[in-house]
Design a protein around this motif. Structure first.
Motif, mmCIF file in Angstrom:
data_model
loop_
_atom_site.group_PDB
_atom_site.id
_atom_site.type_symbol
_atom_site.label_atom_id
_atom_site.label_comp_id
_atom_site.label_asym_id
_atom_site.label_seq_id
_atom_site.Cartn_x
_atom_site.Cartn_y
_atom_site.Cartn_z
ATOM 1 N N ILE A 142 0.835 -1.191 0.000
ATOM 2 C CA ILE A 142 0.000 0.000 0.000
ATOM 3 C C ILE A 142 0.873 1.245 0.000
ATOM 4 N N VAL A 143 0.592 2.164 -0.909
ATOM 5 C CA VAL A 143 1.232 3.472 -0.896
ATOM 6 C C VAL A 143 0.237 4.465 -0.310
ATOM 7 N N GLN A 144 0.669 5.218 0.695
ATOM 8 C CA GLN A 144 -0.186 6.238 1.306
ATOM 9 C C GLN A 144 0.458 7.598 1.123
ATOM 10 N N LYS A 145 -0.380 8.604 0.908
ATOM 11 C CA LYS A 145 0.123 9.976 0.822
ATOM 12 C C LYS A 145 -0.614 10.827 1.831
ATOM 13 N N TYR A 146 0.156 11.599 2.634
ATOM 14 C CA TYR A 146 -0.437 12.486 3.631
ATOM 15 C C TYR A 146 -0.094 13.925 3.267
ATOM 16 N N GLY A 147 -1.132 14.757 3.180
ATOM 17 C CA GLY A 147 -0.959 16.152 2.800
ATOM 18 C C GLY A 147 -0.498 17.017 3.956
ATOM 19 N N GLY A 148 -0.298 18.302 3.660
ATOM 20 C CA GLY A 148 0.240 19.232 4.644
ATOM 21 C C GLY A 148 -0.616 19.383 5.881
ATOM 22 N N SER A 149 -1.937 19.355 5.734
ATOM 23 C CA SER A 149 -2.812 19.488 6.903
ATOM 24 C C SER A 149 -2.759 18.242 7.780
ATOM 25 N N SER A 150 -2.387 17.096 7.193
ATOM 26 C CA SER A 150 -2.307 15.846 7.957
ATOM 27 C C SER A 150 -1.069 15.786 8.838
ATOM 28 N N VAL A 151 -0.009 16.509 8.435
ATOM 29 C CA VAL A 151 1.250 16.500 9.202
ATOM 30 C C VAL A 151 1.576 17.910 9.682
ATOM 31 N N GLY A 152 0.531 18.665 10.012
ATOM 32 C CA GLY A 152 0.686 20.081 10.298
ATOM 33 C C GLY A 152 1.404 20.435 11.583
ATOM 34 N N ASP A 153 1.452 19.515 12.551
ATOM 35 C CA ASP A 153 2.173 19.784 13.801
ATOM 36 C C ASP A 153 2.592 18.449 14.405
ATOM 37 N N ALA A 154 3.270 18.510 15.573
ATOM 38 C CA ALA A 154 3.818 17.299 16.189
ATOM 39 C C ALA A 154 2.734 16.281 16.541
ATOM 40 N N ASP A 155 1.611 16.743 17.084
ATOM 41 C CA ASP A 155 0.536 15.819 17.463
ATOM 42 C C ASP A 155 -0.048 15.119 16.236
ATOM 43 N N LYS A 156 -0.202 15.875 15.146
ATOM 44 C CA LYS A 156 -0.744 15.264 13.922
ATOM 45 C C LYS A 156 0.241 14.269 13.330
ATOM 46 N N ILE A 157 1.526 14.579 13.424
ATOM 47 C CA ILE A 157 2.539 13.651 12.927
ATOM 48 C C ILE A 157 2.496 12.353 13.718
ATOM 49 N N LYS A 158 2.327 12.435 15.029
ATOM 50 C CA LYS A 158 2.222 11.230 15.859
ATOM 51 C C LYS A 158 0.974 10.429 15.494
ATOM 52 N N GLY A 175 10.933 21.591 2.859
ATOM 53 C CA GLY A 175 9.695 21.353 3.613
ATOM 54 C C GLY A 175 9.330 19.887 3.677
ATOM 55 N N GLU A 176 9.398 19.194 2.541
ATOM 56 C CA GLU A 176 9.069 17.769 2.518
ATOM 57 C C GLU A 176 10.134 16.936 3.231
ATOM 58 N N ARG A 177 11.380 17.363 3.159
ATOM 59 C CA ARG A 177 12.440 16.626 3.860
ATOM 60 C C ARG A 177 12.240 16.703 5.373
ATOM 61 N N ILE A 178 11.795 17.849 5.853
ATOM 62 C CA ILE A 178 11.478 17.973 7.285
ATOM 63 C C ILE A 178 10.371 16.990 7.661
ATOM 64 N N SER A 179 9.311 16.959 6.872
ATOM 65 C CA SER A 179 8.174 16.072 7.174
ATOM 66 C C SER A 179 8.580 14.610 7.171
ATOM 67 N N MET A 180 9.350 14.201 6.157
ATOM 68 C CA MET A 180 9.697 12.773 6.045
ATOM 69 C C MET A 180 10.513 12.319 7.238
ATOM 70 N N ALA A 181 11.459 13.160 7.671
ATOM 71 C CA ALA A 181 12.306 12.789 8.800
ATOM 72 C C ALA A 181 11.501 12.711 10.097
ATOM 73 N N LEU A 182 10.608 13.686 10.312
ATOM 74 C CA LEU A 182 9.809 13.700 11.530
ATOM 75 C C LEU A 182 8.847 12.517 11.596
ATOM 76 N N VAL A 183 8.207 12.201 10.473
ATOM 77 C CA VAL A 183 7.286 11.058 10.456
ATOM 78 C C VAL A 183 8.046 9.766 10.721
ATOM 79 N N SER A 184 9.223 9.627 10.107
ATOM 80 C CA SER A 184 10.029 8.430 10.325
ATOM 81 C C SER A 184 10.473 8.330 11.777
ATOM 82 N N MET A 185 10.884 9.451 12.374
ATOM 83 C CA MET A 185 11.264 9.463 13.789
ATOM 84 C C MET A 185 10.104 9.016 14.671
ATOM 85 N N ALA A 186 8.913 9.522 14.380
ATOM 86 C CA ALA A 186 7.734 9.184 15.190
ATOM 87 C C ALA A 186 7.411 7.699 15.095
ATOM 88 N N ILE A 187 7.543 7.126 13.893
ATOM 89 C CA ILE A 187 7.277 5.698 13.711
ATOM 90 C C ILE A 187 8.290 4.862 14.488
#
Length: 425
Positions: free
Chosen positions: A4-20, A73-85
């Motif tokens: 499965i490929v999933q895509k999350y937009g900017g509003s989905s990863v808008g802050d730390a709580d949403k990223i978690k 901007g996207e590099r920040i998101s990818m790293a933070l999401v990976s860290m949270a996982i």
């Protein structure tokens, strides 16, 4: 095991709580027995804020450096999401667009994907990792430069990866529960669709519906990628965009699947151009050389005392961002083109109705124009395709026009749609 490929937009990863929250949702998908590749956009309004900064330090930011900036901007998101996982106990690796094998042409700011070679992503998935990929960006082999894919680029990244990885499905997560018969921010009673054929989705995207970008839908159609549009913030199953022709044929064709509006266009009228062969071609060659994409075109009946001095007017619409340099290009070529004057208007809006059932049902035009007339909406231009009718009206009337037409085609729902997040900027 499904991929499965999933895509999350900017509003989905808008802050730390949403990223978690997104991280937990991704882990749940993997725990259900799936391999998961995730594409992320920049957090919230990061891309707009970076663009604002660029315009503050440079009057005309260079394309190469702008791409270097915006992809951060996207590099920040990818790293933070990976860290949270990883923090939640699962295994995750993050990849930039170039590391994920997104190869593009050399165009900065609006590059097109030429090839996808996701070897590192496939290796990560095979090793039990969740792969997180930065959307919106790629790499050109000739220039060795980073590129960006333009508006909606993360959607396109996700669909391209799904095609290359031969994924079972590509899920696009946003701040609404799926694809609606209209933008629920404009028409709260818009009805969510369980499924829509890819041709109708393509027309809606071209007409201004922002839920999916047109290039992503084109890629899905070409490579037969089935899409699901869902909300990050609910468990609603969303809307399936059926790319398989046999699957689409089994659907009941709605006369009208949806109503879309576009407020990003402007209008140019070339007045008094000689009515001789080649003049229209010269006008649109000038526009093309200015780098603008034209949407709608209308040419009126020639006027004049005889054939030798007959003139006509040509009106066309284009993105507002292209208006100034197209007007400049036409002005510079006035002597060659031979027109009398130019008029332009940025205060226009486009309304479109789309539905595969329009091929076999008569009376759609009558319902549309009757609804507009009863609402007091003046129509300036009309364009049609096999499954779409679009009209241009004044910008301050286009939302009222959408509400009137949506009601006329009985698309209203008894419930109000939920928009979970997003600024709409």
């Amino acid at each position: 095991m499904a991929l499965i490929v999933q895509k999350y937009g900017g509003s989905s990863v808008g802050d730390a709580d949403k990223i978690k929250h997104v991280a937990r949702r991704i882990i749940e998908t993997q725990a259900a027995g799936n391999q998961v590749c995730v594409v992320v956009s920049a957090m919230g309004d990061t891309t707009d804020e970076l663009m604002d900064l660029a315009n503050q330090v440079a009057s005309r930011p260079e394309g190469r450096e702008l791409d270097m900036l915006l992809t951060a901007g996207e590099r920040i998101s990818m790293a933070l999401v990976s860290m949270a996982i990883n923090d939640l106990g699962a295994k995750s690796l993050s990849f930039t667009g170039s590391q994920a094998g997104i190869i593009t042409d050399e165009v900065h700011g609006n590059a097109r994907i030429a090839e996808v070679t996701p070897d590192r992503v496939a290796e990560a998935l095979a090793g039990g990792n969740i792969a997180i990929v930065a959307g919106f960006q790629g790499f050109n082999r000739n220039s060795k430069d980073i590129t960006t894919l333009g508006r909606g680029g993360s959607d396109t990244t996700a669909v391209a990866l799904a095609a290359a990885l031969k994924a079972d499905v590509c899920e696009i997560y946003s701040d609404v529960d799926g694809i609606y018969t209209a933008d629920p921010r404009i028409i709260p009673t818009a009805r969510k669709l369980d499924a829509i054929d890819v041709e109708s989705m393509l027309e809606l995207a071209a007409a201004g519906a922002k839920i999916l970008h047109i290039r992503a839908v084109e890629f899905a159609r070409r490579h037969k990628v089935n899409l699901v549009v869902r909300s990050t913030f609910s468990t609603d199953p969303g809307t399936v965009v059926i790319s398989d022709e046999n699957g689409a044929k089994q659907m009941e064709e709605s006369i009208v699947s949806g109503v879309a509006t576009d407020k990003s266009q402007a209008k140019i009228t070339v007045i008094g151009i000689p009515d001789v062969p080649g003049k229209a071609a010269a006008v649109f060659t000038t526009v093309a050389e200015a780098g603008a994409n034209i949407d709608m075109i209308v040419q009126n009946t020639p006027t004049g005392s005889d054939v030798t001095d007959a003139v006509s007017d040509i009106t066309f619409t284009l993105p507002k961002g292209d208006l100034k340099h197209v007007l400049d290009a036409l002005a510079q070529n006035k002597d060659v083109l031979g027109y009398r004057e130019l008029e332009s208007d940025e205060q226009i809006g486009k309304l479109s109705v789309v539905g595969a059932g329009m091929r076999t049902h008569s009376g759609v035009s009558a319902i549309l124009f009757r609804a507009l007339a009863e609402a007091g909406i003046n129509v300036e231009m009309i364009s049609t395709s096999e499954i779409r009718i679009s009209v241009i009206t004044s910008l301050d009337q286009v939302d009222d026009a959408a509400r009137a037409v949506h009601k006329a085609f009985d698309l209203d729902s008894d419930t109000v749609a939920t928009v979970y997040a997003g600024t709409g900027r």
